[in-house]
Design a protein around this motif. Structure first.
Motif, mmCIF file in Angstrom:
data_model
loop_
_atom_site.group_PDB
_atom_site.id
_atom_site.type_symbol
_atom_site.label_atom_id
_atom_site.label_comp_id
_atom_site.label_asym_id
_atom_site.label_seq_id
_atom_site.Cartn_x
_atom_site.Cartn_y
_atom_site.Cartn_z
ATOM 1 N N VAL B 242 10.871 0.786 18.344
ATOM 2 C CA VAL B 242 10.357 -0.451 17.754
ATOM 3 C C VAL B 242 9.081 -0.894 18.466
ATOM 4 C CG1 VAL B 242 10.804 -2.906 17.439
ATOM 5 C CG2 VAL B 242 12.557 -1.251 16.839
ATOM 6 N N VAL B 243 9.105 -0.848 19.792
ATOM 7 C CA VAL B 243 7.915 -1.255 20.542
ATOM 8 C C VAL B 243 6.741 -0.330 20.217
ATOM 9 C CG1 VAL B 243 6.930 -1.513 22.847
ATOM 10 C CG2 VAL B 243 9.242 -2.300 22.395
ATOM 11 N N LEU B 244 7.054 0.962 20.095
ATOM 12 C CA LEU B 244 5.993 1.915 19.786
ATOM 13 C C LEU B 244 5.401 1.660 18.397
ATOM 14 C CD1 LEU B 244 4.537 4.332 21.006
ATOM 15 C CD2 LEU B 244 6.103 5.823 19.801
ATOM 16 N N ILE B 245 6.275 1.392 17.434
ATOM 17 C CA ILE B 245 5.768 1.091 16.084
ATOM 18 C C ILE B 245 4.817 -0.095 16.140
ATOM 19 C CG2 ILE B 245 6.345 0.317 13.757
ATOM 20 C CD1 ILE B 245 9.073 1.489 14.109
ATOM 21 N N LEU B 246 5.290 -1.142 16.821
ATOM 22 C CA LEU B 246 4.466 -2.341 16.894
ATOM 23 C C LEU B 246 3.126 -2.041 17.543
ATOM 24 C CD1 LEU B 246 6.994 -5.142 17.789
ATOM 25 C CD2 LEU B 246 5.582 -4.980 15.752
ATOM 26 N N ASN B 302 -5.066 -2.497 9.676
ATOM 27 C CA ASN B 302 -3.878 -2.850 10.457
ATOM 28 C C ASN B 302 -2.617 -2.798 9.614
ATOM 29 O OD1 ASN B 302 -5.306 -3.372 12.747
ATOM 30 N ND2 ASN B 302 -5.572 -5.531 12.282
ATOM 31 N N LEU B 303 -2.708 -3.399 8.432
ATOM 32 C CA LEU B 303 -1.531 -3.466 7.569
ATOM 33 C C LEU B 303 -1.099 -2.060 7.163
ATOM 34 C CD1 LEU B 303 0.379 -5.421 6.213
ATOM 35 C CD2 LEU B 303 -1.106 -5.433 4.227
ATOM 36 N N VAL B 304 -2.075 -1.246 6.760
ATOM 37 C CA VAL B 304 -1.769 0.121 6.337
ATOM 38 C C VAL B 304 -1.140 0.894 7.495
ATOM 39 C CG1 VAL B 304 -2.794 2.312 5.625
ATOM 40 C CG2 VAL B 304 -3.542 0.183 4.563
ATOM 41 N N LEU B 305 -1.720 0.749 8.683
ATOM 42 C CA LEU B 305 -1.191 1.442 9.857
ATOM 43 C C LEU B 305 0.252 1.047 10.132
ATOM 44 C CD1 LEU B 305 -3.953 1.451 12.597
ATOM 45 C CD2 LEU B 305 -2.617 3.388 11.798
ATOM 46 N N LEU B 306 0.499 -0.262 10.125
ATOM 47 C CA LEU B 306 1.828 -0.751 10.459
ATOM 48 C C LEU B 306 2.856 -0.259 9.458
ATOM 49 C CD1 LEU B 306 3.257 -2.534 12.506
ATOM 50 C CD2 LEU B 306 2.963 -4.452 10.959
ATOM 51 N N VAL B 307 2.499 -0.367 8.171
ATOM 52 C CA VAL B 307 3.434 0.049 7.129
ATOM 53 C C VAL B 307 3.695 1.546 7.212
ATOM 54 C CG1 VAL B 307 3.725 0.307 4.640
ATOM 55 C CG2 VAL B 307 2.883 -1.850 5.576
ATOM 56 N N SER B 308 2.645 2.353 7.433
ATOM 57 C CA SER B 308 2.884 3.793 7.457
ATOM 58 C C SER B 308 3.623 4.227 8.718
ATOM 59 C CB SER B 308 1.587 4.587 7.254
ATOM 60 O OG SER B 308 0.494 3.918 7.785
ATOM 61 N N VAL B 309 3.277 3.639 9.852
ATOM 62 C CA VAL B 309 3.994 4.013 11.078
ATOM 63 C C VAL B 309 5.470 3.661 10.930
ATOM 64 C CG1 VAL B 309 4.252 3.558 13.523
ATOM 65 C CG2 VAL B 309 1.997 3.783 12.558
ATOM 66 N N ASN B 310 5.725 2.517 10.330
ATOM 67 C CA ASN B 310 7.106 2.113 10.125
ATOM 68 C C ASN B 310 7.832 3.089 9.207
ATOM 69 O OD1 ASN B 310 9.195 0.113 10.549
ATOM 70 N ND2 ASN B 310 8.973 -0.309 8.380
ATOM 71 N N ALA B 311 7.157 3.516 8.141
ATOM 72 C CA ALA B 311 7.764 4.445 7.194
ATOM 73 C C ALA B 311 8.060 5.778 7.884
ATOM 74 C CB ALA B 311 6.843 4.651 6.001
ATOM 75 N N SER B 313 8.479 6.334 11.081
ATOM 76 C CA SER B 313 9.541 6.160 12.059
ATOM 77 C C SER B 313 10.911 6.098 11.397
ATOM 78 C CB SER B 313 9.278 4.901 12.861
ATOM 79 O OG SER B 313 10.486 4.347 13.285
ATOM 80 N N LYS B 314 10.966 5.450 10.240
ATOM 81 C CA LYS B 314 12.243 5.344 9.527
ATOM 82 C C LYS B 314 12.721 6.719 9.092
ATOM 83 C CE LYS B 314 13.435 1.130 7.188
ATOM 84 N NZ LYS B 314 13.087 0.248 6.070
ATOM 85 N N ARG B 315 11.779 7.515 8.595
ATOM 86 C CA ARG B 315 12.130 8.843 8.144
ATOM 87 C C ARG B 315 12.576 9.706 9.324
ATOM 88 N NH1 ARG B 315 9.202 11.600 3.634
ATOM 89 N NH2 ARG B 315 9.955 9.708 2.675
ATOM 90 N N ASN B 319 14.997 4.421 12.764
ATOM 91 C CA ASN B 319 14.749 3.062 13.244
ATOM 92 C C ASN B 319 13.435 2.553 12.691
ATOM 93 O OD1 ASN B 319 16.985 2.894 15.073
ATOM 94 N ND2 ASN B 319 15.864 4.345 16.356
ATOM 95 N N GLY B 320 13.450 1.290 12.276
ATOM 96 C CA GLY B 320 12.218 0.711 11.775
ATOM 97 C C GLY B 320 12.246 -0.778 11.936
ATOM 98 N N LEU B 321 11.137 -1.426 11.576
ATOM 99 C CA LEU B 321 11.076 -2.879 11.708
ATOM 100 C C LEU B 321 11.757 -3.560 10.534
ATOM 101 C CD1 LEU B 321 7.421 -3.448 12.843
ATOM 102 C CD2 LEU B 321 9.458 -3.504 14.228
ATOM 103 N N TRP B 322 11.653 -2.921 9.362
ATOM 104 C CA TRP B 322 12.297 -3.516 8.183
ATOM 105 C C TRP B 322 12.836 -2.433 7.289
ATOM 106 C CZ3 TRP B 322 6.945 -3.872 8.881
ATOM 107 C CH2 TRP B 322 6.167 -3.047 8.051
#
Lengths: 317, 322
Positions: B242-246, B302-311, B313-315, B319-322
């Motif tokens: 989570v910290v890494l994603i952020l 920023n938004l694109v980065l956050l959303v893709s990193v989260n995606a 990480s989830k895959r 674990n993901g933020l949402w």
């Protein structure tokens, strides 16, 4: 040895382990590898400790030294030719005193506004019977992901006539999302629903329930978010930099920036220019100490609760 | 500390949800009007200072004119973006932002984890507390003060760094006047300021590790290092992710505050980042549209980065933020 190990485990978790531990006394002593490893751990931590501490000690020691000693670089970790001259100069400068007073005002007023708005937001959003809370919470959290940016926000502040007024430091950043989430989580998990039900049986309105029953139970959380807002407000300079022109409104951090980083004169009435130069140097050190003391006094209180808040947010959020 | 929600409470919540199906909102407003009253002021705040600026962002596509205002100003499409992309500053500020951030991430990501794991090994409560409190403290010191301290300590004539390096025979240098040193100063003051704070998150995660796992590791004859490797690290992995994603998600969102303070005319070639550039364009030169375009470009990345990193990480990790 056993006692130490036991204590180590107790800290990590609660009682069950302890019973397990004590039931097998000294079954296994520390091996040589473990001992060497542990020495490494302590060495590492002491390095961390010194890396953080040394710069702080150096600044404090310098602030208590004579102008000449500071300017010739003779101070290391202990004051040289001890004097309070730096503090006298700092505290006799009207600019600095005004900055200090302004910052006190911004911090007190800003924290009051921020905490009030945060509670007004968080309490309804924590209530399960508040229809629309999901949408609204989403809308609030979304602002963490995407922001209009510096200039569009500046235009709003300008349009509202807040430029160059004290309001510009109190309102545009009044509510932060993180404390709001903390407050919502706290209201939802730490305040039992029975409290509200009891209030309703007595015919109390929602606002009255919040004021008379819920808030008194939420004081630890209120203290945490208040201290967090206060520290952020005390430390910030950016809003003042872009929204304020009038120097008499400057908060301490902006005054500090002008003196410490831009090297503009901090005042003082030294006669010769060399002495003036030396005093200006010394002043920087004492200013750093003066401006940081208030925060250092309250952070241990925040730190304790902050850890709990983080855990709370992580587990229940 | 916090009592778990009682079954009774959960039940009333459930009925409260079931109670109103159609016209739910109107009914809720009538019954709970005071809650809606409370929420008005904070919502007005978010509307005014967060959502209106998002709408104001359209001036990036307009030739903003103070007299005409936002709405009456003329549309110019992507002109300002093109101007930014073709400007020689574009490559400089984007790469400066990226490199600064990447360096900060690489340096400040592992250190708190190491600090937390090390603290977790310590037996003495007092020592542990002391290290924790001291390393935590810089987080609460203001950016202005941290930067001032860095400037004073690194100052070529009188600073502490000069003393210590001089001891090892390094000649005094004016570090802040050298562009190459800007990133080091920025990143290592960042580490100094946030390592203790970030370690708290991992310590909290470590305190929640199932003691049974340690028992099992002990029975298997694991030494301390193996225990860290096989029990501690896997247990805090979700937190690490989570910290890494952020951090990766905010890699282009380097804050304005510190970079601006550490800037001086001599180190601008490396210290000018998107945020400080926006400030100079917008607030100092009053070139509102161009500055907004630059800022918007940054926000979208920023938004694109956050959303893709989260995606991702989830895959990969689940674990993901949402």
């Amino acid at each position: 040895m056993v006692a130490a190990v036991t204590e180590d485990r107790t800290e990590r978790s609660e009682r069950p382990v302890r019973t397990v531990r004590t039931s097998r006394p000294a079954r296994k002593r520390e091996t040589l590898v473990d001992r060497i490893f542990l020495i490494g751990v302590y060495a590492l931590l002491i390095t961390f400790l010194l890396a953080v501490l040394l710069p702080l000690v150096y600044i404090v020691a310098s602030s208590l030294s004579s102008p000449g000693a500071v300017s010739s670089g003779r101070v290391f970790l202990w004051p040289v030719e001890f004097t309070l001259r730096g503090y006298e100069v700092a505290l006799s400068s009207p600019k600095i005193l005004r900055g200090f007073a302004n910052s006190l005002f911004y911090t007190a007023a800003g924290t009051l506004i921020s905490v009030t708005l945060t509670v007004m937001l968080a309490y309804p959003l924590s209530r399960a019977d508040f229809v629309g809370r999901r949408v609204l919470t989403g809308a609030v959290v979304f602002t963490m992901l995407f922001a209009g940016g510096m200039i569009p926000t500046y235009l709003v502040v300008q349009a509202m006539g807040m430029l160059d007024t004290r309001w510009a430091l109190l309102i545009p950043n009044a509510v932060a999302v993180w404390p709001a989430i903390l407050a919502i989580t706290y209201f939802r998990t730490a305040i039992p629903d029975e409290v509200r039900e009891a209030g309703e049986l007595d015919g109390a309105s929602d606002i009255r329930i919040l004021w008379k029953l819920v808030l008194p139970l939420a004081t630890p959380m209120l203290a945490v978010i208040a201290l967090m807002y206060a520290i952020v407000q005390w430390n910030s300079y950016f809003d003042a930099l872009i929204y304020l022109r009038d120097e008499s409104l400057y908060p301490l951090q902006l005054v500090l920036r002008n003196i410490l980083i831009l090297n503009t004169d901090g005042g003082g009435d030294a006669t010769s220019s060399l002495e003036r130069q030396q005093l200006a140097n010394l002043l920087k050190y004492s200013l750093i100490v003066i401006s940081t003391i208030p925060v250092m006094l309250i952070y241990p209180f925040v730190a304790r609760y902050f850890t709990k808040g983080l855990t709370l947010g992580a587990v229940k959020g | 500390m916090t009592p778990a929600p009682l079954p009774a409470a959960a039940a009333t919540r459930a009925t409260a949800d079931v109670r109103g199906r159609p016209g739910k909102l109107r009914k809720s407003i009538r019954r709970r009007w005071q809650l809606y009253l409370l929420v008005i002021a904070p919502l007005a705040y978010f509307l005014m200072f967060k959502y209106v600026p998002m709408v104001n962002g359209i001036i990036a596509f307009k030739d903003y004119n103070i007299i005409a205002g936002i709405w009456a100003s003329e549309w110019v499409g992507f002109e300002y973006f093109e101007r930014f992309f073709s400007n020689p500053m574009f490559t400089t500020v984007v790469s400066n932002t990226f490199l600064l951030s990447l360096y900060a991430l690489i340096a400040s990501f592992p250190i708190p984890i190491i600090l937390a794991l090390a603290l977790n090994e310590v037996r003495g409560r007092l020592f542990k507390r002391t290290v924790q409190m001291v390393t935590y403290a810089p987080y609460f010191i203001s950016t202005v003060v941290v930067v001032s301290m860095a400037i004073l300590i690194l100052s070529p004539r009188i600073g502490l760094a000069t003393d210590i390096l001089g001891f090892f025979g390094v000649p005094p240098t004016d570090y802040l006047a050298q562009p190459d040193f800007f990133r080091h100063v920025y990143v290592w003051t960042e580490v100094w300021q946030t390592a203790g704070y970030s370690a708290v998150i991992y310590l909290a995660a470590l305190s929640a590790v199932d003691p049974g796992l340690y028992e099992a590791a002990r029975v298997d004859g694991a030494n301390r290092l193996q225990k860290i490797w096989h029990v501690d690290l896997p247990s805090i992995m979700p937190t690490i992710v989570v910290v890494l994603i952020l951090s990766v998600g905010s890699i282009m969102a380097v804050g304005f505050e510190k970079a601006f303070l550490l800037q001086n005319p001599l180190n601008l070639s490396q210290s000018e980042i998107i945020a400080t550039y926006t400030y100079k364009l917008g607030i100092l030169n009053a070139d509102f549209s161009l500055a907004t375009a630059v800022g918007l470009f940054n926000s979208v990345i920023n938004l694109v980065l956050l959303v893709s990193v989260n995606a991702i990480s989830k895959r990969v990790t689940g674990n993901g933020l949402w």
